[in-house]
Scaffold this active site. Sequence first.
Site, mmCIF file in Angstrom:
data_model
loop_
_atom_site.group_PDB
_atom_site.id
_atom_site.type_symbol
_atom_site.label_atom_id
_atom_site.label_comp_id
_atom_site.label_asym_id
_atom_site.label_seq_id
_atom_site.Cartn_x
_atom_site.Cartn_y
_atom_site.Cartn_z
ATOM 1 N N ARG A 48 0.319 14.136 -80.397
ATOM 2 C CA ARG A 48 1.372 14.553 -79.464
ATOM 3 C C ARG A 48 0.851 15.497 -78.391
ATOM 4 O O ARG A 48 1.492 15.684 -77.361
ATOM 5 C CB ARG A 48 2.531 15.192 -80.246
ATOM 6 C CG ARG A 48 3.738 15.557 -79.388
ATOM 7 C CD ARG A 48 4.968 15.824 -80.241
ATOM 8 N NE ARG A 48 4.771 16.877 -81.225
ATOM 9 C CZ ARG A 48 4.881 18.183 -80.965
ATOM 10 N NH1 ARG A 48 5.189 18.604 -79.748
ATOM 11 N NH2 ARG A 48 4.706 19.071 -81.929
ATOM 12 N N LYS A 199 2.336 -2.912 -67.092
ATOM 13 C CA LYS A 199 2.170 -3.968 -66.094
ATOM 14 C C LYS A 199 0.689 -4.279 -65.855
ATOM 15 O O LYS A 199 0.013 -4.756 -66.750
ATOM 16 C CB LYS A 199 2.898 -3.564 -64.815
ATOM 17 C CG LYS A 199 4.328 -3.056 -65.039
ATOM 18 C CD LYS A 199 5.209 -4.019 -65.808
ATOM 19 C CE LYS A 199 6.682 -3.639 -65.832
ATOM 20 N NZ LYS A 199 7.020 -2.343 -66.426
#
Length: 387
Positions: A48, A199
């Site tokens: 994290r 993408k």
Amino acid sequence: MNPENLKLNTICTHVGEVADRQFKGAVSPIYPATSYNFEGVDEKRYPRYFNTPNQQALTRKLAALEHAEAALIFSSGMAAICTSVLAFLQHGDHVVLQKALYGGTHNFVVNEFKRFGIEYSFTKGLEKKDFEAAIKENTKLIFIETPSNPLLHITDIKMVAALARANNIISVIDNTFASPVNQNPIAYGIDIVAHSATKYLGGHSDILAGAVCAKKEHIEKIASLGINLGGNLSDYTVWLLERSIKTLGLRVKAQNRNARKLAKYFSKNEAVSKVYYPGLKSHPGHELASTQMKGYGGMLSLELQPGIDMDHFLTSLSLIKPSMSLAGVESTISVSVRTSHALLSEEERKTQGISDRLLRLSVGIEDKRDLIADFEQAISKVRAKQI
């Protein structure tokens, strides 16, 4: 090895590798641990905190691609965008956003800013006067997206960066549609570059991720908020993304070539009423795109003639897949009002110029002749049914 002296495909392939010192493997090993020793170490690692070996290696590659000092990798494009924007804002601040934006970003702004007491304004256009008119005394950030989703509007990056700098405002760009292959906004003065790494960076329709690139000072501020929000990416996916970026330059350049050929074909096809692609000389942003982009991208949008049944056309396609996302090696097509901009109201879509018949085509690496043949056979099936 200084990344500044390396060319695109070399950066994609080698920068940010994790050396396999034990077995001398040719690819980066995966370090999936979620628990690391805290005694006698230079850095206390925790996923994290964005500081596992694979996370840090990948961010070096991303920073090199965008010519930035540093980078962060997130669990999605929206995690990257939201964390980056909120890191520089507080109650009472104001944000200027360009008129044409990805639906998810637009939805985040209009539905979440109010609860934080953040004001915002969308520009009326994309000219300098439009951005100047939207700036207020409490404006802290300008957000742009170019080429825009889905109409491929082109915004003057250098102009926005200079305007932001002159007013002591942070500038942020969504560079997803261009990718680092075609456009490097930091070179034009932009402060923060964000990507949906789902993408082009991922490129195979199997990775969900986001990325942010900027100078170290900005990245540290974004990371501070990101640690609290918990938008880190799994090291398994980090490893897959590092693998995928190795072919980024090859993929995107092939998609550039295909998209430009298809855009020219569609512009002369009687079944198509409109084509949106910055590589066409008829596109209003063509000249500007030519000055700030190295390639015009693999995305284009089009509208079929009103008499053509759009749903039948979509179901008649064979190679081109009706699909929600974009930028994979396979060509996909979507209806913007049903997917990327479905969360916008009809009036908001109308303001952006997004019609119900707008089709967004993400061009893949297939042979362009096969893609054209697929389009033609689908149109033929629709026409045959209408007779």
